[in-house]
Design an enzyme around this catalytic site. Structure first.
Site, mmCIF file in Angstrom:
data_model
loop_
_atom_site.group_PDB
_atom_site.id
_atom_site.type_symbol
_atom_site.label_atom_id
_atom_site.label_comp_id
_atom_site.label_asym_id
_atom_site.label_seq_id
_atom_site.Cartn_x
_atom_site.Cartn_y
_atom_site.Cartn_z
ATOM 1 N N ASP A 205 102.358 -25.552 65.000
ATOM 2 C CA ASP A 205 101.146 -26.689 64.945
ATOM 3 C C ASP A 205 100.996 -27.502 66.143
ATOM 4 O O ASP A 205 100.733 -28.744 66.419
ATOM 5 C CB ASP A 205 101.473 -27.592 63.787
ATOM 6 N N LYS B 38 97.007 -24.924 70.536
ATOM 7 C CA LYS B 38 96.679 -23.638 70.265
ATOM 8 C C LYS B 38 96.695 -22.450 70.937
ATOM 9 O O LYS B 38 96.904 -21.416 70.424
ATOM 10 C CB LYS B 38 95.100 -23.986 69.488
ATOM 11 N N ASN C 127 95.883 -24.274 61.658
ATOM 12 C CA ASN C 127 94.512 -24.449 62.499
ATOM 13 C C ASN C 127 93.984 -23.352 62.767
ATOM 14 O O ASN C 127 93.587 -23.224 64.105
ATOM 15 C CB ASN C 127 94.661 -25.496 63.709
ATOM 16 N N GLU D 132 92.397 -31.077 57.566
ATOM 17 C CA GLU D 132 92.972 -32.168 57.162
ATOM 18 C C GLU D 132 91.822 -33.295 57.179
ATOM 19 O O GLU D 132 91.372 -33.526 57.808
ATOM 20 C CB GLU D 132 94.178 -32.753 57.974
HETATM 21 O O1 77Q Z 1 95.722 -30.124 68.774
HETATM 22 C C1 77Q Z 1 96.225 -30.255 67.757
HETATM 23 N N1 77Q Z 1 97.721 -30.113 67.823
HETATM 24 C C2 77Q Z 1 98.534 -30.124 68.807
HETATM 25 C C3 77Q Z 1 98.541 -31.540 69.584
HETATM 26 C C4 77Q Z 1 99.292 -31.419 70.768
HETATM 27 C C5 77Q Z 1 100.508 -30.682 70.818
HETATM 28 C C6 77Q Z 1 101.403 -30.954 71.798
HETATM 29 N N2 77Q Z 1 102.915 -30.218 71.757
HETATM 30 C C7 77Q Z 1 103.687 -30.803 70.838
HETATM 31 C C8 77Q Z 1 104.662 -29.938 70.969
HETATM 32 C C9 77Q Z 1 104.636 -29.116 71.888
HETATM 33 C C10 77Q Z 1 105.598 -28.205 72.648
HETATM 34 N N3 77Q Z 1 105.008 -27.508 73.764
HETATM 35 C C11 77Q Z 1 103.679 -27.902 74.151
HETATM 36 C C12 77Q Z 1 102.816 -28.658 73.456
HETATM 37 C C13 77Q Z 1 103.299 -29.398 72.454
HETATM 38 C C14 77Q Z 1 95.467 -30.046 66.523
HETATM 39 C C15 77Q Z 1 93.964 -30.504 66.615
HETATM 40 C C16 77Q Z 1 93.298 -30.729 65.443
HETATM 41 C C17 77Q Z 1 91.859 -30.996 65.586
HETATM 42 C C18 77Q Z 1 91.484 -32.126 66.522
HETATM 43 C C19 77Q Z 1 90.097 -32.330 66.538
HETATM 44 C C20 77Q Z 1 88.999 -31.903 65.827
HETATM 45 F F1 77Q Z 1 87.850 -32.178 65.896
HETATM 46 C C21 77Q Z 1 89.504 -30.815 64.992
HETATM 47 C C22 77Q Z 1 90.990 -30.505 64.756
HETATM 48 C C23 77Q Z 1 93.641 -30.545 64.050
HETATM 49 C C24 77Q Z 1 95.091 -30.049 63.944
HETATM 50 O O2 77Q Z 1 95.701 -30.026 62.737
HETATM 51 C C25 77Q Z 1 95.998 -30.029 65.001
HETATM 52 O O3 77Q Z 1 97.363 -29.639 65.121
HETATM 53 MG MG MG Z 2 97.645 -28.749 62.883
#
Ligand code: 77Q
Ligand code: MG
Length: 214
Positions: free
Chosen positions: A141, A144, A170, A199
């Site tokens: 999660d 991506k 996602n 969500e």
């Molecule tokens: O970006 C998403 N998640 C990731 C967030 C950053 C993670 C950073 N990070 C954490 C641990 C880690 C370890 N290594 C490297 C990097 C690491 C996300 C986005 C949406 C979304 C957003 C806008 C929209 F318009 C539609 C959907 C919905 C989701 O459910 C999501 O999960």
């Molecule tokens: Mg997510």
């Protein structure tokens, strides 16, 4: 000075949820995100699918890539058997600080090891840092575009065993096309798509559950 969304989410948990009651923490976050501010927790609809997979796998060792505020961490940890361990990785220190407090409010800190850092750096160190041999369940999660490289990295580091389950959030929105292409065409995985919604919205999304065949 201005608070952050995770800080406002934590305040909602501390105001509306009961200490030591994970379900009330999950409910408080979902209410906050529906009524006040959207946030990228896996949410209640996909969360129910996550719960069913966790219950089915009944894992001893879980890796979560992408803690954010700890919503899915709390959902997973609340369903684990007594001696099970969940390692969750968060890149953003601010989010990690909030997640620690959400996990503590739920009373689940003994089951959860929150690590701050990037997946590419930490996956090769998992064995030596935590004495983990393999993960029974991995919840993807995080960024991506890291789902595919990190899956290959977990294979190379021997962190997956015959029967390990990967559950990816996602895969439709924002989407993980290269991961889906790989995992659905690889003879080393058996995959299943769970259609759902982004969500707190009506936008199409889903979870991809994949069994590593060894
Ligand atoms: O970006 C998403 N998640 C990731 C967030 C950053 C993670 C950073 N990070 C954490 C641990 C880690 C370890 N290594 C490297 C990097 C690491 C996300 C986005 C949406 C979304 C957003 C806008 C929209 F318009 C539609 C959907 C919905 C989701 O459910 C999501 O999960
Ligand atoms: Mg997510």
């Amino acid at each position: 000075t201005q608070t952050t969304r995770p800080q406002r989410m934590l305040a909602a948990v501390q105001k509306n949820a009961t200490r030591g009651d994970p379900r009330s923490v999950v409910k408080a976050i979902d209410q906050f995100c529906r009524q006040k501010e959207w946030a990228m927790n896996v949410g209640d609809e996909k969360g129910c699918i996550l719960d069913s997979v966790v219950t089915e796998v009944n894992p001893e060792t879980v890796l979560e890539l992408g803690t954010y505020c700890g919503y899915s961490t709390v959902r997973i940890a609340s369903l684990l058997p007594p001696q099970a361990k969940l390692i969750t990785l968060e890149f953003n220190p601010g989010n990690a600080a909030i997640a620690r407090q959400v996990i503590a409010w739920a009373g689940l800190e003994d089951k959860v090891e929150l690590v701050e850092g990037a997946s590419g750096d930490f996956i090769p160190k998992m064995k030596e840092m935590f004495g983990i041999k393999t993960f029974d369940l991995v919840f993807l999660d995080h960024w991506k575009d890291r789902y595919l490289p990190d899956t290959k990295l977990m294979e190379e580091c021997g962190l997956l065993r015959k029967g390990s389950i990967l559950l990816a959030d996602n895969v439709i929105c924002p989407g993980t096309p290269d991961y889906l292409e790989y995992i659905r065409n690889s003879p080393r995985y058996k995959s299943q798509f769970f259609k759902s919604h982004l969500e707190y919205t009506k936008v199409e999304d889903g979870l991809e559950k994949s069994i590593f065949l060894g």
